[in-house]
Design an enzyme around this catalytic site. Structure first.
Site, PDB file in Angstrom:
ATOM      1  CG  ASP A 197      -1.956  -1.118   1.199  1.00 21.68           C
ATOM      2  OD1 ASP A 197      -1.936  -1.908   0.248  1.00 21.68           O
ATOM      3  OD2 ASP A 197      -2.754  -1.213   2.147  1.00 21.68           O
ATOM      4  CE  LYS A 220      -3.434  -4.361   1.314  1.00 22.01           C
ATOM      5  NZ  LYS A 220      -4.180  -3.588   2.291  1.00 22.01           N
ATOM      6  CB  CYS A 251      -2.080  -2.659   5.396  1.00 26.95           C
ATOM      7  SG  CYS A 251      -3.731  -1.944   5.250  1.00 26.95           S
TER       8      CYS A 251
HETATM    9  C1  C5J Z   1      -2.948   0.572   5.588  1.00 24.06           C
HETATM   10  C2  C5J Z   1      -4.702   1.774   6.657  1.00 24.06           C
HETATM   11  N1  C5J Z   1      -2.401   0.410   4.394  1.00 24.06           N
HETATM   12  N2  C5J Z   1      -3.916   2.255   7.624  1.00 24.06           N
HETATM   13  N3  C5J Z   1      -4.187   1.113   5.596  1.00 24.06           N
HETATM   14  O1  C5J Z   1      -2.361   0.293   6.604  1.00 24.06           O
HETATM   15  O2  C5J Z   1      -5.900   1.956   6.699  1.00 24.06           O
END
Ligand code: C5J
Length: 227
Positions: free
Chosen positions: A29, A134, A167
């Site tokens: 991400d 995802k 994540c």
């Molecule tokens: C991730 C989030 N990528 N913090 N997303 O950790 O919502």
């Protein structure tokens, strides 16, 4: 150190041993909306510099990984354009006036195809590197990641990206339950909250590596030179 095709990396709670061809770099991400000034993350009041410090080490690790000819997989958190895969609970969580699917600073927030949802240019995927879209925090839930890893003979994952406690942690736990050995380089993962970053790493390596191993890109990159 290289022995019989295995590389050994100094790590906690103890050394991490892997076969490079059976190991993928999984970058979680690194999306514009989470990392860029003016994005959704900053709009919510978060300090994006906490995440941006991971960009340089990820650039170096990704370059070394690509130079060694090893497999790279990227993920993006986001939803279908029609939001049919967005759980109503996720939509309303936080009671924010602006939420997933609404117009944000870089297009519709966390919607696939919008510029804020895409990966930052510094780490942009190359041809041949899979991108996993995802809908959740974990990269395995509701995706074909496990099938891709199985078909490619992957047994180990080096997991980087953001955020450490959300994540990255969720993905490492999912991977661990599916039998993958995960290594997390501490400088290549980050959180908006330094204390969550620290505890997120501690949780992974506690109790003899209950979810995996923690190391640093400075330990991994030189080892790849012996591959
Ligand atoms: C991730 C989030 N990528 N913090 N997303 O950790 O919502």
């Amino acid at each position: 150190m290289s022995t019989n095709g295995h590389l050994t990396i100094e790590a906690e709670p103890y050394e991490y041993v892997f076969v490079p061809s059976e190991t993928a770099l999984l970058i979680i991400d690194m999306q514009r909306d989470f990392l860029e000034p003016g994005g959704f993350g900053e709009m919510l009041g978060n300090d994006v510099s906490q995440l941006r410090r991971t960009i340089e080490p990820n650039i170096r690790l990704l370059a070394a990984w690509r130079a060694a000819g090893l497999q790279v997989i990227h993920t993006r958190e986001g939803h279908r354009d029609d939001l049919m895969d967005l759980p109503p609970a996720k939509k309303i969580r936080g009671r924010s006036p602006t939420s997933i699917g609404d117009a944000g600073p870089m297009g519709r927030i966390l919607v696939r195809g919008q510029s804020g949802h895409d990966i930052i240019p510094e780490l942009y995927p190359r041809f041949g590197e899979s991108v996993i879209d995802k809908p959740g925090k974990g990269a395995f839930w509701s995706t074909d990641l496990h099938a891709i890893l199985q078909h490619r003979g992957i047994k180990n994952l080096v997991v980087t990206g953001v955020t450490t406690e959300v994540c990255v942690n969720t993905t490492v736990r999912e991977a661990n339950d599916r039998g993958y050995d995960c290594l997390v380089p501490s400088d290549c993962v980050g959180s908006y909250f330094p204390e969550f970053h620290e505890m997120g790493l501690k949780m992974i390596k506690a109790q003899g590596g209950i979810f995996g191993w923690v190391s640093h890109s400075d330990k991994i990159i030189p080892a790849l030179g012996h591959h």
